[in-house]
Scaffold this motif. Structure first.
Motif, PDB file in Angstrom:
ATOM      1  N   GLY A  17       0.831  -1.208   0.000  1.00 17.56           N
ATOM      2  CA  GLY A  17       0.000   0.000   0.000  1.00 17.56           C
ATOM      3  C   GLY A  17       0.857   1.246   0.000  1.00 17.56           C
ATOM      4  O   GLY A  17       1.975   1.250   0.524  1.00 17.56           O
ATOM      5  N   THR A  18       0.345   2.319  -0.620  1.00 17.95           N
ATOM      6  CA  THR A  18       1.010   3.621  -0.623  1.00 17.95           C
ATOM      7  C   THR A  18       0.022   4.635  -0.077  1.00 17.95           C
ATOM      8  O   THR A  18      -1.115   4.701  -0.545  1.00 17.95           O
ATOM      9  N   TYR A  19       0.443   5.407   0.903  1.00 17.54           N
ATOM     10  CA  TYR A  19      -0.465   6.352   1.560  1.00 17.54           C
ATOM     11  C   TYR A  19       0.113   7.752   1.431  1.00 17.54           C
ATOM     12  O   TYR A  19       1.207   8.025   1.927  1.00 17.54           O
ATOM     13  N   MET A  20      -0.607   8.627   0.746  1.00 10.91           N
ATOM     14  CA  MET A  20      -0.124   9.990   0.489  1.00 10.91           C
ATOM     15  C   MET A  20      -0.507  10.910   1.651  1.00 10.91           C
ATOM     16  O   MET A  20      -1.602  10.797   2.201  1.00 10.91           O
ATOM     17  N   THR A  21       0.383  11.837   1.992  1.00  9.15           N
ATOM     18  CA  THR A  21      -0.026  12.930   2.868  1.00  9.15           C
ATOM     19  C   THR A  21      -0.353  14.099   1.941  1.00  9.15           C
ATOM     20  O   THR A  21      -0.041  14.055   0.755  1.00  9.15           O
ATOM     21  N   LYS A  22      -0.957  15.128   2.489  1.00  8.86           N
ATOM     22  CA  LYS A  22      -1.328  16.260   1.631  1.00  8.86           C
ATOM     23  C   LYS A  22      -0.057  16.928   1.100  1.00  8.86           C
ATOM     24  O   LYS A  22       0.132  17.089  -0.088  1.00  8.86           O
ATOM     25  N   SER A  23       0.819  17.314   2.033  1.00 13.17           N
ATOM     26  CA  SER A  23       2.085  17.914   1.612  1.00 13.17           C
ATOM     27  C   SER A  23       3.078  17.832   2.773  1.00 13.17           C
ATOM     28  O   SER A  23       3.677  18.821   3.149  1.00 13.17           O
ATOM     29  N   THR A  24       3.227  16.641   3.321  1.00 14.40           N
ATOM     30  CA  THR A  24       4.065  16.486   4.512  1.00 14.40           C
ATOM     31  C   THR A  24       5.096  15.380   4.310  1.00 14.40           C
ATOM     32  O   THR A  24       4.726  14.220   4.181  1.00 14.40           O
ATOM     33  N   PRO A  25       6.390  15.740   4.251  1.00 19.51           N
ATOM     34  CA  PRO A  25       7.427  14.700   4.193  1.00 19.51           C
ATOM     35  C   PRO A  25       7.372  13.862   5.467  1.00 19.51           C
ATOM     36  O   PRO A  25       7.112  14.395   6.545  1.00 19.51           O
ATOM     37  N   VAL A  26       7.609  12.559   5.345  1.00 21.28           N
ATOM     38  CA  VAL A  26       7.485  11.653   6.500  1.00 21.28           C
ATOM     39  C   VAL A  26       8.846  11.522   7.184  1.00 21.28           C
ATOM     40  O   VAL A  26       9.754  10.890   6.662  1.00 21.28           O
ATOM     41  N   VAL A  27       8.972  12.159   8.344  1.00 19.68           N
ATOM     42  CA  VAL A  27      10.257  12.217   9.044  1.00 19.68           C
ATOM     43  C   VAL A  27      10.472  11.004   9.946  1.00 19.68           C
ATOM     44  O   VAL A  27      11.588  10.561  10.167  1.00 19.68           O
ATOM     45  N   HIS A  28       9.351  10.452  10.492  1.00 21.92           N
ATOM     46  CA  HIS A  28       9.510   9.380  11.480  1.00 21.92           C
ATOM     47  C   HIS A  28       8.348   8.399  11.391  1.00 21.92           C
ATOM     48  O   HIS A  28       7.219   8.793  11.092  1.00 21.92           O
ATOM     49  N   LEU A  29       8.659   7.117  11.644  1.00 22.05           N
ATOM     50  CA  LEU A  29       7.620   6.075  11.692  1.00 22.05           C
ATOM     51  C   LEU A  29       7.785   5.275  12.971  1.00 22.05           C
ATOM     52  O   LEU A  29       8.904   5.095  13.461  1.00 22.05           O
ATOM     53  N   HIS A  30       6.666   4.766  13.484  1.00 17.06           N
ATOM     54  CA  HIS A  30       6.715   3.999  14.723  1.00 17.06           C
ATOM     55  C   HIS A  30       5.544   3.026  14.740  1.00 17.06           C
ATOM     56  O   HIS A  30       4.434   3.391  14.359  1.00 17.06           O
ATOM     57  N   PHE A  31       5.805   1.775  15.129  1.00 11.53           N
ATOM     58  CA  PHE A  31       4.717   0.816  15.330  1.00 11.53           C
ATOM     59  C   PHE A  31       4.417   0.754  16.822  1.00 11.53           C
ATOM     60  O   PHE A  31       5.334   0.545  17.624  1.00 11.53           O
ATOM     61  N   THR A  32       3.148   0.926  17.204  1.00 12.34           N
ATOM     62  CA  THR A  32       2.802   0.816  18.615  1.00 12.34           C
ATOM     63  C   THR A  32       2.875  -0.656  19.012  1.00 12.34           C
ATOM     64  O   THR A  32       3.003  -1.536  18.155  1.00 12.34           O
ATOM     65  N   ARG A  33       2.728  -0.921  20.299  1.00 10.19           N
ATOM     66  CA  ARG A  33       2.820  -2.312  20.768  1.00 10.19           C
ATOM     67  C   ARG A  33       1.693  -3.169  20.205  1.00 10.19           C
ATOM     68  O   ARG A  33       1.777  -4.385  20.208  1.00 10.19           O
ATOM     69  N   ARG A  34       0.638  -2.508  19.737  1.00  7.15           N
ATOM     70  CA  ARG A  34      -0.466  -3.275  19.141  1.00  7.15           C
ATOM     71  C   ARG A  34      -0.437  -3.225  17.612  1.00  7.15           C
ATOM     72  O   ARG A  34      -1.413  -3.575  16.965  1.00  7.15           O
ATOM     73  N   ASN A  35       0.679  -2.703  17.063  1.00  2.51           N
ATOM     74  CA  ASN A  35       0.877  -2.672  15.600  1.00  2.51           C
ATOM     75  C   ASN A  35       0.054  -1.621  14.855  1.00  2.51           C
ATOM     76  O   ASN A  35      -0.295  -1.814  13.698  1.00  2.51           O
ATOM     77  N   LEU A  36      -0.238  -0.515  15.519  1.00  3.00           N
ATOM     78  CA  LEU A  36      -0.785   0.643  14.804  1.00  3.00           C
ATOM     79  C   LEU A  36       0.425   1.460  14.353  1.00  3.00           C
ATOM     80  O   LEU A  36       1.414   1.550  15.086  1.00  3.00           O
ATOM     81  N   VAL A  37       0.393   2.024  13.146  1.00  5.48           N
ATOM     82  CA  VAL A  37       1.530   2.825  12.684  1.00  5.48           C
ATOM     83  C   VAL A  37       1.312   4.290  13.060  1.00  5.48           C
ATOM     84  O   VAL A  37       0.254   4.851  12.782  1.00  5.48           O
ATOM     85  N   LEU A  38       2.318   4.874  13.698  1.00  3.92           N
ATOM     86  CA  LEU A  38       2.307   6.316  13.931  1.00  3.92           C
ATOM     87  C   LEU A  38       3.356   6.913  12.999  1.00  3.92           C
ATOM     88  O   LEU A  38       4.481   6.426  12.918  1.00  3.92           O
ATOM     89  N   ALA A  39       2.972   7.969  12.278  1.00  5.01           N
ATOM     90  CA  ALA A  39       3.917   8.636  11.382  1.00  5.01           C
ATOM     91  C   ALA A  39       3.938  10.110  11.751  1.00  5.01           C
ATOM     92  O   ALA A  39       2.971  10.628  12.308  1.00  5.01           O
ATOM     93  N   ALA A  40       5.039  10.785  11.458  1.00  5.81           N
ATOM     94  CA  ALA A  40       5.130  12.200  11.826  1.00  5.81           C
ATOM     95  C   ALA A  40       5.934  12.971  10.796  1.00  5.81           C
ATOM     96  O   ALA A  40       6.850  12.436  10.162  1.00  5.81           O
ATOM     97  N   GLY A  41       5.578  14.239  10.655  1.00  6.19           N
ATOM     98  CA  GLY A  41       6.306  15.127   9.754  1.00  6.19           C
ATOM     99  C   GLY A  41       5.732  16.530   9.857  1.00  6.19           C
ATOM    100  O   GLY A  41       4.674  16.733  10.465  1.00  6.19           O
ATOM    101  N   ALA A  42       6.442  17.502   9.294  1.00  5.17           N
ATOM    102  CA  ALA A  42       5.972  18.894   9.344  1.00  5.17           C
ATOM    103  C   ALA A  42       5.342  19.262   8.009  1.00  5.17           C
ATOM    104  O   ALA A  42       5.928  19.007   6.949  1.00  5.17           O
ATOM    105  N   TYR A  43       4.150  19.845   8.058  1.00  4.22           N
ATOM    106  CA  TYR A  43       3.442  20.265   6.842  1.00  4.22           C
ATOM    107  C   TYR A  43       4.281  21.318   6.135  1.00  4.22           C
ATOM    108  O   TYR A  43       4.745  22.285   6.742  1.00  4.22           O
ATOM    109  N   SER A  44       4.537  21.112   4.833  1.00  6.43           N
ATOM    110  CA  SER A  44       5.320  22.119   4.098  1.00  6.43           C
ATOM    111  C   SER A  44       4.523  22.554   2.880  1.00  6.43           C
ATOM    112  O   SER A  44       4.494  21.830   1.876  1.00  6.43           O
ATOM    113  N   PRO A  45       3.828  23.696   2.976  1.00  8.98           N
ATOM    114  CA  PRO A  45       3.011  24.147   1.843  1.00  8.98           C
ATOM    115  C   PRO A  45       3.882  24.317   0.606  1.00  8.98           C
ATOM    116  O   PRO A  45       5.009  24.800   0.700  1.00  8.98           O
ATOM    117  N   GLN A  46       3.348  23.869  -0.526  1.00 12.40           N
ATOM    118  CA  GLN A  46       4.154  23.893  -1.756  1.00 12.40           C
ATOM    119  C   GLN A  46       4.365  25.312  -2.256  1.00 12.40           C
ATOM    120  O   GLN A  46       3.513  26.138  -2.208  1.00 12.40           O
TER     121      GLN A  46
END
Length: 692
Positions: free
Chosen positions: A663-692
């Protein structure tokens, strides 16, 4: 093997030092075959010395030059000066270019070789074409050094277009070196000079080349081959263009096969038996008699490693690890409970992805980390602050002042609650102290501490009880790009612009180990799950695996075509995934030291990688504003790791990226800086919105 060594000796042996270099013990394991042009020489590995000395903080950038010895130093006599001084002795390094050939003949020599290689049989052409780039660079540098500027310019213009596309960035740097003065102090040039460029060629192709150069009396090229290249010869079929392309692209060519021969304990350590606190669960579990009994088998099914020792695991006491505190044991029990509710992922059961977007992050988000239990998130910013958020309803509180603490009844059951100051409760805490952008952040496993590394050259340890800085670790003289806590706490690793990674312990103000060997910035650092090894990814386009026990480099992985920005180990410790500016994710088998997969799909730098808790799925996040999920089980099954592949590096990578992409999951305009799987296998992703 004897014959092989003998053959290679012709190429390189006369330039190698007598016996293993004694300087900089961590280096010793680097060459893993330094002795005689590629013979199996375990001497340096074994005698690498017990520890990296603390002081060579000063020799840091010098050590990088001697790190050339990883690929065999060009002028062994000068190793000492290169290692100890802060800047390598440039004139000594360059003097090898003094041998004058007729400058007007260089183009003819190179054209002649080019013509010969292009006219040779297909099976040899792919292998011999590897010579084009290193010869081009050394011939150009030789012309520049001997002040034949016009000839150098003409040589560059005529042949730079023939080089492989992945060398474009290096060629851009090279094109700016047009005068002898430019060469002094140019790091890229010194790297090229001090480290031998490693080529892996079959015996037949090598004999063909040697015969051609000797017949033509083409001494200039033969001298460069002997002086600056390390030709790693193997018996058997030549490799195809595709097989070679998969492995080349780094600053110093491929890794010598010897470099990946030493044994690596990639298994996991035995989990400690946690029995005492299970009584607590008795009370929680409505005092049912059967409750803890049910718990125990369940725990074992999660950590099946806890009963029987993994045959590939290091001895339990190979490196000293901190003992478990009661709070750690309670946390492990919480973890086990969570694990029973963990979702089993797979192609038909993909995780949900929860994305934390940093809005209005005008400070410039440069680093993110999430605690293992997913309760806190930290951001490092370009305005030199570190910000910590609570992502649960539980607010962040500081410990009370000393005067208030003296009034508390220390015997009470809820003493840990009473020492917290409710007046300080908030969702966000800001940590001030760095004087430059914060490029790395890492929570300790027990959530009591946070590490941050910065452009100011320091790593800081913050208390999450008082939200103040406890220690500033100074050792890097330049920006520190990444830092990470060991999975067991206490130890941490940092890597930076000085091309060195350092291993620290929280209670030592000087590093315990210095990992020197990369030829460019160390961009990312990661601990192996068993904490006995550290992986580093560098702008020299290689990944190295270091042994924490003795500081030796035990694996060198080449194949990326751009600087490496992300690393992650699989939960079972067998595999490593790496991501780079070339948009590719490469998969490595640590035990065999082989590339086993290539995941194509991202169109920009891969900044973050993470395996799911049981290793079924690999998530990758990129500057192309997407998160992609890959089928890790399928990627690692049916691996071809027989002895022949390991011996020759004939890897056949299946072109199956599309089948593995789940699967490929697009953000609106946010580079993905960090990924994390919780102990129950939910994905947490983080990044700063950068308007184009």
């Amino acid at each position: 093997m004897a014959a092989l060594a003998e053959e290679q000796t012709e190429v390189v042996v006369k330039l190698e030092p007598e016996g293993p270099p004694t300087l900089l013990p961590p280096q010793a394991g680097d060459g893993a075959g330094e002795g005689g042009g590629g013979t199996t020489n375990n001497g340096p590995n074994g005698s690498g010395g017990p520890a990296a000395p603390d002081p060579p903080g000063t020799g840091a950038s010098g050590a990088t030059a001697v790190s050339g010895s990883a690929s065999g130093p060009a002028a062994p006599g000068k190793v000492g000066s290169v290692a100890v001084e802060d800047q390598p002795d440039v004139s000594a390094v360059l003097s090898a270019y003094n041998q004058q050939g007729d400058p007007t003949m260089y183009e003819e020599y190179y054209s002649g070789l080019k013509h010969f290689i292009e006219c040779s049989l297909d099976c040899h052409r792919a292998e011999l074409s590897q010579l084009f780039y290193p010869l081009f660079v050394h011939m150009y540098l030789e012309l520049v050094y001997n002040q034949h500027e016009n000839e150098a310019k003409s040589f560059f213009e005529k042949f730079h277009g023939d080089q492989e596309c992945y060398y474009q960035d290096d060629l851009r740097v090279l094109s700016s070196l047009t005068k002898k003065e430019h060469m002094k102090g140019n790091e890229t040039m010194l790297d090229f000079r001090t480290s031998k460029f490693v080529l892996r060629i079959s015996r037949d192709s090598y004999q063909l080349l040697k015969r051609h150069l000797q017949e033509k009396q083409n001494n200039q090229i033969w001298n460069i081959v002997q002086e600056h290249l390390y030709i790693d010869i193997f018996d058997g079929m030549p490799r195809s263009k595709q097989q070679i392309d998969a492995m080349v692209g780094s600053l110093a060519g491929e890794a010598k096969r010897e470099a990946n021969k030493s044994k690596v304990f990639f298994g996991l350590l035995k989990e400690p038996e946690i029995e005492v606190p299970l009584d607590d669960e008795d009370e929680e579990g409505e005092n049912e008699e059967g409750k803890p009994k049910k718990k125990k088998p369940r725990k074992d099914s999660i950590g099946s490693k806890s009963k029987k020792q993994d045959p590939n695991a290091p001895p339990q006491n190979r490196i000293p690890l901190p003992e478990l505190k009661d709070s750690d044991k309670l946390d492990k029990i919480m973890n086990m409970k969570e694990t029973t509710k963990r979702v089993r992922l797979g192609p038909d059961c993909l995780p949900s992805i929860c994305f934390y977007t940093f809005l209005n992050a005008y400070q410039g988000l440069t680093a993110v980390d999430v605690t293992d239990d997913s309760s806190l998130i930290a951001g490092g910013f370009a305005d030199s602050t570190v910000r910590v958020w609570s992502v649960t309803p539980k607010k962040l509180r500081s410990v009370k002042q000393a005067s208030d603490l003296s009034l508390i009844d220390k015997e009470s059951d809820d003493v840990l609650e009473r020492i917290m100051d409710e007046k300080t409760a908030s969702e966000l805490k800001i940590l001030y102290g760095h004087s430059g952008p914060v490029y790395g952040a890492s929570f300790s496993p027990d959530r009591n501490y946070l590490l941050s590394s910065s452009e100011d050259g320091t790593v800081r340890l913050w208390s999450l009880q008082t939200f103040t800085c406890l220690v500033g670790y100074k050792g890097h003289n330049y920006p520190v790009w990444d830092t990470q806590f060991s999975p067991y706490g206490y130890y941490f690793v940092s890597g930076g612009h000085d091309r060195v990674a350092r291993l620290w312990a929280t209670d030592h103000y000087q590093p315990l180990r210095i990992f020197a060997g990369h030829l460019a910035d160390v961009n990312c650092t990661r601990f192996h799950p068993n904490s006995n090894y550290v992986a580093t990814g560098s702008a020299d386009r290689t990944v190295r695996l270091w042994d924490v026990l003795n500081g030796n480099c035990v694996r060198i992985f080449t194949g990326h075509k751009g600087p490496i920005h992300s690393l992650t180990f699989s939960p079972n410790g067998r595999f490593l995934a790496t991501g780079a500016t070339d948009g590719r994710v490469l998969l490595w088998d640590i035990g065999h030291g082989l590339m086993v997969g290539e995941l194509k799909g991202h169109t920009d730098t891969v900044c973050s990688l993470r395996f799911s808790r049981d290793g079924e799925i690999l998530a990758s996040g990129s500057m192309d504003n997407t998160v992609r999920l890959w089928d890790a089980i399928k990627a690692f099954e049916d691996l071809e790791t027989d002895d022949f592949t390991t011996a020759t590096g004939h890897i056949n990578l299946p072109e199956n990226s599309q089948e593995l992409l789940l699967g490929t999951y697009m953000t609106k305009s946010t580079p993905v800086v960090h990924l994390h799987f919780t102990r129950r296998n939910l994905v947490l992703a983080a990044g700063a919105y950068s308007p184009q």
